[in-house]
Structure formats: structure tokens, C-alpha cells
Design an enzyme around this catalytic site. Structure first.
Site, PDB file in Angstrom:
ATOM      1  CE  LYS A 153      -0.166   7.553   6.455  1.00 14.35           C
ATOM      2  NZ  LYS A 153      -1.920   8.349   5.023  1.00 14.35           N
ATOM      3  CG  PHE A 181      -1.661   1.174   1.101  1.00 16.58           C
ATOM      4  CD1 PHE A 181      -3.134   1.433  -0.393  1.00 16.58           C
ATOM      5  CD2 PHE A 181      -1.351   2.446   2.198  1.00 16.58           C
ATOM      6  CE1 PHE A 181      -3.840   2.012   0.146  1.00 16.58           C
ATOM      7  CE2 PHE A 181      -2.310   3.957   1.847  1.00 16.58           C
ATOM      8  CZ  PHE A 181      -3.704   3.484   1.066  1.00 16.58           C
ATOM      9  CG  ASP A 227       5.811   3.993   1.016  1.00 20.67           C
ATOM     10  OD1 ASP A 227       5.825   4.464   2.939  1.00 20.67           O
ATOM     11  OD2 ASP A 227       5.315   3.882   0.720  1.00 20.67           O
TER      12      ASP A 227
END
Length: 419
Positions: free
Chosen positions: A271, A157, A242
Site C-alpha cells: 500500500k 484480513f 502483516d
């Protein structure tokens, strides 16, 4: 004020009040239906706790997928944002601003790298890294134009842009959005031999989540990331990590890669980098990789804006102390111990690293969504994924007793379901 058991106000029903129903109705009527949120309307948040529009309080065990690692309304981060709001918020990259230089310098130092490409969202960071890797492949490695390929992992993801969903195997994210972008090869996560078999002379990068968050906090074998590092070195290929969800304190270290002693060529961050206040993301790497970009080839009106840079600097300063990482590691051990007692009592498996846990609920009892709805009734907000798995990722500032209480609520829910 520190939250304690005595301060908790528990919701008594999952049925929304008229006020909440009105707010939810407005959203359902006028916002695109690309999410399926729990029926709670949050209005305020402090630390690990949020309050809905009727004054009911909930322990936030999602932390906006790690974007709120340092808690809601963190005073240090709010102070940084307020101070910058009163000065200037946006200049665009057409001009220099006095916050960007210090921000990229401090973030590069935290990561042990030379350069930073600032963007806004995590998906933008991934898209940017894909462009950088291809440019590096053509200009440095010597791959023929248009022939570059990137190896990705099954179950990944990385976002939901059209390029990223092209190499997703999640049917909800992918199906119906073609034609798909070529140039990606998916292999089984955790299988270094499969990665090796997929590499060819045109491979410019291996893109990997050190821990797969959306997949349910999947942790690869301990030798997987070191093996990827060795393969990338051998084949002159970039290793791109990531760390948008796993980085910046969540796993008990600055980066999840640190846990196995691996340094990628590029870190992808987002984030938590914006402190839950503004969207901030970045690609962080050394000059011999990020230096391939030339003026005009990539950019963002808001990327590197002074407000984002000021908040990002405050986040980096927090992490530089090492205190969030240490707290996540200590609380994570406590959380895992609490959760393991539920295995065999409605829980099939628990996977956790730092303050991040994936819990496989027995599907004979309930789906993950049903468990999250029942937890909400008891004042705990969590998120399901992939059927019967739920995730817990509270802000790192959560109090130990509140963490214990959240697991007690899960135990009570499982007990109710079993009767």
C-alpha cells in the site's frame, strides 16, 4: 495550495449528476461487480482532498486503505516517478536494474533487516511469506515435507486470493470459493494462550496483523504481540507481521510493532510503499529466513521493476526523516479527542492508533454504509466495515483544521439521524 475551510465546496445531494451517472453506468456494465463503491466519480486529488468529475471536492478520509498515506499527488513522489518514467520502467528480473539494489538496501535499513523480497500487491506479499515460511520450516527447522502449519487470527484480513480466503472467516470473501488450502489454524485474536495451545512441532509461523484494520481497527491487548514474540522464540517459529495497512507511518510509528517494542521475523509491506502511484509490496526479513529462496522458486514479472523501486525509494526517504510518523501521532491524538466527545451521542465506541480510527455507530441509528453516504453528502469520504462500524484514515498530510471539520460533519450526521 493548502486546503482551508474557505476552499471547501460541499456536495448538496447524494444523487449522482447525469455525468456521474453515465460514468458509474459504464463501470457497472463492464466491470466485474466485486466492489460496492459510494456513488462518487473522482477525477483529481491533491493532498488530503479529491475532486469529482463535476468539480465537487471531498476530504479523503480513507486514503485508499493507507496506500495514500503521504497524500494525493505528493510532489516528491511524483518527481521520483516522472524522472524514472523518462528513463526505463520495466526490465523484469531477468536482468538487473539500477534502482532495485538501492531500493532493497534502503528499505532493509529502514526495517532493521537484511533482505527484501519485492512484489506488487499486498496479497502477493502475504502469499510470498507463506511460501517462505514453509520453505524455512522444511529446510531449516526440519519439518517433514507437506506437514507445515501456520497459525492465523480470527477476524483477519490478508487479501482475497484462494489461499488467503482459505483461512478467512469473512463469509463474503470465503464462501463459494472452495476447495480450501489446508495448513492453517485460526485462533482468537489477542489471545496468546490460544496461540500457545495451537502451536505444535510442525508450526512454521504465526501470521498476525498488529492491528486488525478491516475488522474495524481492532487493537490487541498490549502484551499480546510481545507474548507472540516470546512464544515464537520458544518454539522456533517465525513471527510474521502483516503491516500492509498499519505500517509506514499510519500508526504514528514506522511499524505498528514498534509501539510495543516487538521485532517480527518478517514484515509484510505494501500500500503506502508505492506512494499511491504504483503497486509496490515487499517481504522484509533477515538472511537466515529470506535466504531460503533459490532462483526459479518464486518471482514476479513486475516485482522490483525500476519504476516501482524508484517510487519506493522516495517513500523510504520520506519515512527516514521521521516526520510522517510524528505528524500521524500528533494528529491522531487530536482525532481521538474529537471523536471521544461523540461517544454516547450516536457512537458506542472509538478505537484509534495514530491517524487510524474505528468508530462503532449505534446500529439503532444507522448502518455504517448509511453514515458514509451521509458523510459523502457533506464532503467527507469514509468507508464502512462489518455493519455499523466506519473507519477514518485520512492521508497523514491532512491539515488539523480539516480533520476537525471532518469530525464536525460526522457529529452533524449523527445529530440528523437522531432526530
Amino acid at each position: 495550495m493548502t486546503d482551508t475551510v474557505a476552499h471547501r465546496i460541499h456536495p448538496s445531494s447524494s444523487a449522482p449528476t447525469l455525468r456521474q451517472a453515465h460514468a458509474i453506468g459504464l463501470e457497472d456494465e463492464h466491470a466485474a461487480h466485486n466492489y460496492h463503491p459510494l456513488p462518487v466519480v473522482i477525477a483529481e486529488g491533491v493532498g488530503a482532498w479529491v475532486t469529482d468529475i463535476d468539480g465537487r471536492r471531498y476530504l479523503d478520509c480513507l486514503a485508499a486503505y493507507s496506500a495514500v498515506n503521504f497524500g494525493h499527488s505528493n510532489p516528491l513522489l511524483l518527481d521520483a516517478a516522472r524522472a524514472q518514467l523518462e528513463r526505463i520502467t520495466l526490465t523484469s528480473r531477468a536482468f538487473h536494474n539500477d534502482q532495485l539494489g538501492p531500493f532493497v538496501t534502503e528499505l532493509a535499513a529502514l526495517a532493521g533487516k537484511d533482505m527484501v523480497l519485492p512484489m506488487n500487491t499486498g496479497a502477493e506479499a502475504v502469499e510470498s511469506a507463506i511460501k517462505v515460511a514453509r520453505a524455512w520450516g522444511y529446510r531449516v527447522k526440519g519439518v517433514a515435507d507437506g506437514r507445515a502449519n501456520i497459525i492465523v487470527m480470527a477476524g483477519n484480513f490478508h487479501g482475497r486470493t484462494t489461499t488467503i480466503v482459505s483461512f478467512s472467516d469473512d463469509p463474503d470473501a470465503r464462501e463459494g470459493f472452495g476447495p480450501y488450502t489446508p495448513g492453517f489454524r485460526a485462533v482468537r485474536y489477542g489471545d496468546a494462550a490460544a496461540v500457545e495451545a495451537a502451536i505444535d512441532p510442525n508450526t512454521v509461523a504465526v501470521l498476525v496483523e498488529p492491528i486488525q484494520g478491516e475488522a474495524g481497527i481492532l487493537v490487541p491487548p498490549p502484551g499480546f504481540l510481545p507474548a507472540l514474540r516470546a512464544l515464537c522464540d520458544e518454539h522456533r517459529t517465525l513471527l510474521i507481521a502483516d503491516e500492509i495497512q498499519s505500517g509506514l507511518g499510519r500508526t504514528g510509528s514506522t511499524f505498528a510493532c514498534d509501539l510495543v517494542g516487538v521485532v517480527p521475523d518478517l514484515y509484510l509491506l505494501g500500500k503506502a510503499l508505492g506512494g499511491g502511484i504504483v503497486p509496490v509490496s515487499a517481504v522484509v526479513g533477515d538472511r537466515d529466513v529470506l535466504g531460503v529462496l533459490r532462483p526459479g522458486e518464486h518471482g514476479s514479472t513486475f516485482g522490483g521493476n525500476p519504476l516501482a523501486a524508484a517510487v519506493g525509494r522516495a517513500v523510504v526517504a520520506l519515512l527516514a526523516t521521521g516526520e510522517p510518523q510524528e505528524r500521524a501521532e500528533l494528529l491522531g491524538r487530536r482525532l481521538r479527542g474529537d471523536l471521544e466527545r461523540l461517544v454516547g451521542h450516536g457512537v458506542l465506541r472509538v478505537r484509534s492508533v495514530g491517524l487510524w480510527a474505528g468508530i462503532d455507530i449505534d446500529p439503532a441509528l444507522a448502518t455504517g454504509r448509511e453514515v458514509c453516504e451521509l458523510l459523502m453528502e457533506r464532503g467527507v469520504l469514509a468507508k464502512d466495515t462489518h455493519g455499523s462500524t466506519i473507519r477514518l484514515a485520512p492521508p497523514i498530510v491532512v491539515e488539523p483544521a480539516d480533520l476537525d471539520w471532518a469530525v464536525d460533519q460526522l457529529e452533524a450526521v449523527l445529530g440528523e439521524l437522531a432526530t
